[in-house]
Design a protein around this motif. Structure first.
Motif, PDB file in Angstrom:
ATOM      1  N   ARG A  75      -4.434  -6.935  12.522  1.00  0.00           N
ATOM      2  CA  ARG A  75      -3.622  -7.394  11.389  1.00  0.00           C
ATOM      3  C   ARG A  75      -4.211  -6.900  10.065  1.00  0.00           C
ATOM      4  NH1 ARG A  75       0.267 -11.249  12.369  1.00  0.00           N
ATOM      5  NH2 ARG A  75       0.305 -12.076  14.496  1.00  0.00           N
ATOM      6  N   MET A  76      -5.527  -6.895   9.964  1.00  0.00           N
ATOM      7  CA  MET A  76      -6.173  -6.376   8.764  1.00  0.00           C
ATOM      8  C   MET A  76      -5.936  -4.867   8.644  1.00  0.00           C
ATOM      9  SD  MET A  76      -7.467  -8.919   7.159  1.00  0.00           S
ATOM     10  CE  MET A  76      -5.983  -9.779   7.760  1.00  0.00           C
ATOM     11  N   LEU A  77      -5.965  -4.195   9.794  1.00  0.00           N
ATOM     12  CA  LEU A  77      -5.719  -2.754   9.802  1.00  0.00           C
ATOM     13  C   LEU A  77      -4.282  -2.462   9.362  1.00  0.00           C
ATOM     14  CD1 LEU A  77      -6.830   0.051  10.491  1.00  0.00           C
ATOM     15  CD2 LEU A  77      -5.995  -0.276  12.828  1.00  0.00           C
ATOM     16  N   ILE A  78      -3.351  -3.318   9.774  1.00  0.00           N
ATOM     17  CA  ILE A  78      -1.959  -3.168   9.373  1.00  0.00           C
ATOM     18  C   ILE A  78      -1.833  -3.242   7.858  1.00  0.00           C
ATOM     19  CG2 ILE A  78       0.264  -4.369   9.327  1.00  0.00           C
ATOM     20  CD1 ILE A  78      -0.200  -5.039  12.303  1.00  0.00           C
ATOM     21  N   MET A  79      -2.456  -4.245   7.260  1.00  0.00           N
ATOM     22  CA  MET A  79      -2.376  -4.427   5.810  1.00  0.00           C
ATOM     23  C   MET A  79      -3.005  -3.248   5.070  1.00  0.00           C
ATOM     24  SD  MET A  79      -3.282  -8.496   5.558  1.00  0.00           S
ATOM     25  CE  MET A  79      -3.196  -8.507   3.767  1.00  0.00           C
ATOM     26  N   PHE A  80      -4.181  -2.835   5.523  1.00  0.00           N
ATOM     27  CA  PHE A  80      -4.875  -1.727   4.872  1.00  0.00           C
ATOM     28  C   PHE A  80      -4.107  -0.418   5.057  1.00  0.00           C
ATOM     29  CE2 PHE A  80      -7.937   1.815   5.134  1.00  0.00           C
ATOM     30  CZ  PHE A  80      -8.476   1.752   3.861  1.00  0.00           C
ATOM     31  N   GLY A  81      -3.685  -0.161   6.290  1.00  0.00           N
ATOM     32  CA  GLY A  81      -2.988   1.086   6.594  1.00  0.00           C
ATOM     33  C   GLY A  81      -1.689   1.215   5.838  1.00  0.00           C
ATOM     34  N   GLN A  82      -0.936   0.116   5.757  1.00  0.00           N
ATOM     35  CA  GLN A  82       0.333   0.169   5.042  1.00  0.00           C
ATOM     36  C   GLN A  82       0.124   0.419   3.548  1.00  0.00           C
ATOM     37  OE1 GLN A  82       3.134  -3.288   4.083  1.00  0.00           O
ATOM     38  NE2 GLN A  82       4.060  -2.432   5.945  1.00  0.00           N
ATOM     39  N   ALA A  83      -0.878  -0.244   2.964  1.00  0.00           N
ATOM     40  CA  ALA A  83      -1.152  -0.068   1.533  1.00  0.00           C
ATOM     41  C   ALA A  83      -1.531   1.375   1.220  1.00  0.00           C
ATOM     42  CB  ALA A  83      -2.270  -1.015   1.094  1.00  0.00           C
ATOM     43  N   VAL A  84      -2.403   1.948   2.026  1.00  0.00           N
ATOM     44  CA  VAL A  84      -2.841   3.328   1.803  1.00  0.00           C
ATOM     45  C   VAL A  84      -1.701   4.304   2.046  1.00  0.00           C
ATOM     46  CG1 VAL A  84      -4.365   5.166   2.620  1.00  0.00           C
ATOM     47  CG2 VAL A  84      -5.263   2.847   2.307  1.00  0.00           C
ATOM     48  N   PHE A  85      -1.004   4.117   3.165  1.00  0.00           N
ATOM     49  CA  PHE A  85       0.026   5.073   3.538  1.00  0.00           C
ATOM     50  C   PHE A  85       1.217   5.032   2.579  1.00  0.00           C
ATOM     51  CE2 PHE A  85       3.658   6.604   6.076  1.00  0.00           C
ATOM     52  CZ  PHE A  85       3.171   7.857   6.416  1.00  0.00           C
ATOM     53  N   PHE A  86       1.592   3.836   2.123  1.00  0.00           N
ATOM     54  CA  PHE A  86       2.726   3.735   1.204  1.00  0.00           C
ATOM     55  C   PHE A  86       2.470   4.543  -0.060  1.00  0.00           C
ATOM     56  CE2 PHE A  86       4.841   2.019  -2.493  1.00  0.00           C
ATOM     57  CZ  PHE A  86       6.156   1.900  -2.071  1.00  0.00           C
ATOM     58  N   ASN A  87       1.310   4.344  -0.659  1.00  0.00           N
ATOM     59  CA  ASN A  87       1.007   5.050  -1.902  1.00  0.00           C
ATOM     60  C   ASN A  87       0.865   6.552  -1.682  1.00  0.00           C
ATOM     61  OD1 ASN A  87       0.536   2.985  -4.209  1.00  0.00           O
ATOM     62  ND2 ASN A  87      -0.487   2.057  -2.463  1.00  0.00           N
ATOM     63  N   ALA A  88       0.215   6.936  -0.586  1.00  0.00           N
ATOM     64  CA  ALA A  88       0.038   8.356  -0.302  1.00  0.00           C
ATOM     65  C   ALA A  88       1.382   9.023  -0.047  1.00  0.00           C
ATOM     66  CB  ALA A  88      -0.882   8.537   0.903  1.00  0.00           C
ATOM     67  N   TYR A  89       2.231   8.353   0.730  1.00  0.00           N
ATOM     68  CA  TYR A  89       3.520   8.957   1.057  1.00  0.00           C
ATOM     69  C   TYR A  89       4.449   8.983  -0.159  1.00  0.00           C
ATOM     70  CZ  TYR A  89       7.572  10.373   3.735  1.00  0.00           C
ATOM     71  OH  TYR A  89       8.655  11.074   4.217  1.00  0.00           O
ATOM     72  N   PHE A  90       4.352   7.965  -0.998  1.00  0.00           N
ATOM     73  CA  PHE A  90       5.177   7.929  -2.212  1.00  0.00           C
ATOM     74  C   PHE A  90       4.930   9.163  -3.064  1.00  0.00           C
ATOM     75  CE2 PHE A  90       5.752   6.991  -6.707  1.00  0.00           C
ATOM     76  CZ  PHE A  90       7.019   6.420  -6.741  1.00  0.00           C
ATOM     77  N   PHE A  91       3.665   9.459  -3.322  1.00  0.00           N
ATOM     78  CA  PHE A  91       3.355  10.610  -4.173  1.00  0.00           C
ATOM     79  C   PHE A  91       3.640  11.924  -3.456  1.00  0.00           C
ATOM     80  CE2 PHE A  91       0.880   7.334  -6.410  1.00  0.00           C
ATOM     81  CZ  PHE A  91       1.352   7.544  -7.694  1.00  0.00           C
ATOM     82  N   LEU A  92       3.433  11.948  -2.137  1.00  0.00           N
ATOM     83  CA  LEU A  92       3.758  13.160  -1.388  1.00  0.00           C
ATOM     84  C   LEU A  92       5.249  13.450  -1.483  1.00  0.00           C
ATOM     85  CD1 LEU A  92       2.947  15.457   0.527  1.00  0.00           C
ATOM     86  CD2 LEU A  92       3.326  13.882   2.445  1.00  0.00           C
ATOM     87  N   TYR A  93       6.079  12.403  -1.308  1.00  0.00           N
ATOM     88  CA  TYR A  93       7.530  12.612  -1.359  1.00  0.00           C
ATOM     89  C   TYR A  93       7.979  12.945  -2.783  1.00  0.00           C
ATOM     90  CZ  TYR A  93      12.306  12.308   0.313  1.00  0.00           C
ATOM     91  OH  TYR A  93      13.582  12.627   0.699  1.00  0.00           O
ATOM     92  N   LEU A  94       7.323  12.358  -3.762  1.00  0.00           N
ATOM     93  CA  LEU A  94       7.684  12.598  -5.149  1.00  0.00           C
ATOM     94  C   LEU A  94       7.486  14.057  -5.544  1.00  0.00           C
ATOM     95  CD1 LEU A  94       8.631  11.031  -7.697  1.00  0.00           C
ATOM     96  CD2 LEU A  94       6.210  10.768  -8.301  1.00  0.00           C
ATOM     97  N   PHE A  95       6.375  14.636  -5.086  1.00  0.00           N
ATOM     98  CA  PHE A  95       6.041  15.998  -5.501  1.00  0.00           C
ATOM     99  C   PHE A  95       6.322  17.060  -4.437  1.00  0.00           C
ATOM    100  CE2 PHE A  95       3.203  13.283  -8.095  1.00  0.00           C
ATOM    101  CZ  PHE A  95       3.651  13.672  -9.347  1.00  0.00           C
TER     102      PHE A  95
END
Length: 210
Positions: free
Chosen positions: A109-129
């Motif tokens: 569950r902790m991995l889920i929270m951490f992974g989602q937070a990291v991946f959301f931000n990384a993917y947001f900027f990847l998709y943006l640019f």
């Protein structure tokens, strides 16, 4: 929710990288696969719970950014927004299903929270640019998802994993038989992943031609 018996969704389809961005996308996915294999090994049920949490992010991020792009340019999105939001909802249903089958531990569950937070931000900027690369990443992620669910299915067929009753949620969502088991759920989920794989590779190809 495609039919895996349909020739339009072959399980072994792989998009050969074409250019640097495709190779970067494939490299990102292979890098993520190393960590998934190290942490979960062959525990495919728990693997599904954590990875489906991450898998539900790209569709929502892409749909949001395409929505804003459509507003800015005052033009139709050609169905991309709905497709991506449907993908995000579909992946969320995968998660809700496997939560009923493989209860995640506190660490997971902790991995889920951490992974989602990291991946959301990384993917947001990847998709943006670099939206083409972002869609290609998802396409390759879905290729790996098909492989993982095939391995999960093999464990069920061999008796290594118990072929438990399908959760009521899954029976309703995929319109399965009332007595459906885990095997039928995995087949339905794998079909979804194969469709998402093809759709995201098609989006990446379309952006490459734009």
């Amino acid at each position: 929710m495609s039919d895996l018996d349909s020739p339009s969704t072959p399980l072994d389809r792989h998009k050969t990288p074409n250019g640097i961005s495709d190779r970067v996308a494939l490299g990102i996915v292979k890098f993520m696969r190393v960590f998934a294999d190290a942490f979960f090994s062959k525990r495919y049920g728990h693997r599904a719970v954590v990875l489906e949490t991450v898998a539900a992010v790209p569709g929502m991020v892409g749909g949001m950014l395409q929505h804003l792009k459509s507003l800015r340019h005052i033009r139709e999105d050609e169905g991309w927004i709905r497709e991506m939001l449907d993908e995000a909802e579909n992946e969320r249903m995968h998660l809700m299903t496997f939560i009923n089958i493989a209860q995640p531990s506190f660490v997971e569950r902790m991995l889920i929270m951490f992974g989602q937070a990291v991946f959301f931000n990384a993917y947001f900027f990847l998709y943006l640019f670099a939206p083409k690369t972002a869609h290609r990443v998802v396409g390759y992620l879905e290729e790996e998802a098909v492989v993982s669910y095939t391995g999960y299915l093999a464990q069920v067929d061999s008796g290594f994993v118990e072929n438990v009753a399908a959760p009521a949620l899954a029976i309703t969502y995929w319109k399965l038989a009332p007595d459906a088991r885990l095997r039928e759920v995995i087949i339905a989920v794998r079909a979804d992943e194969a469709r998402h794989r093809d759709t995201n590779h098609e989006f990446a190809d379309a952006l490459a031609k734009a």
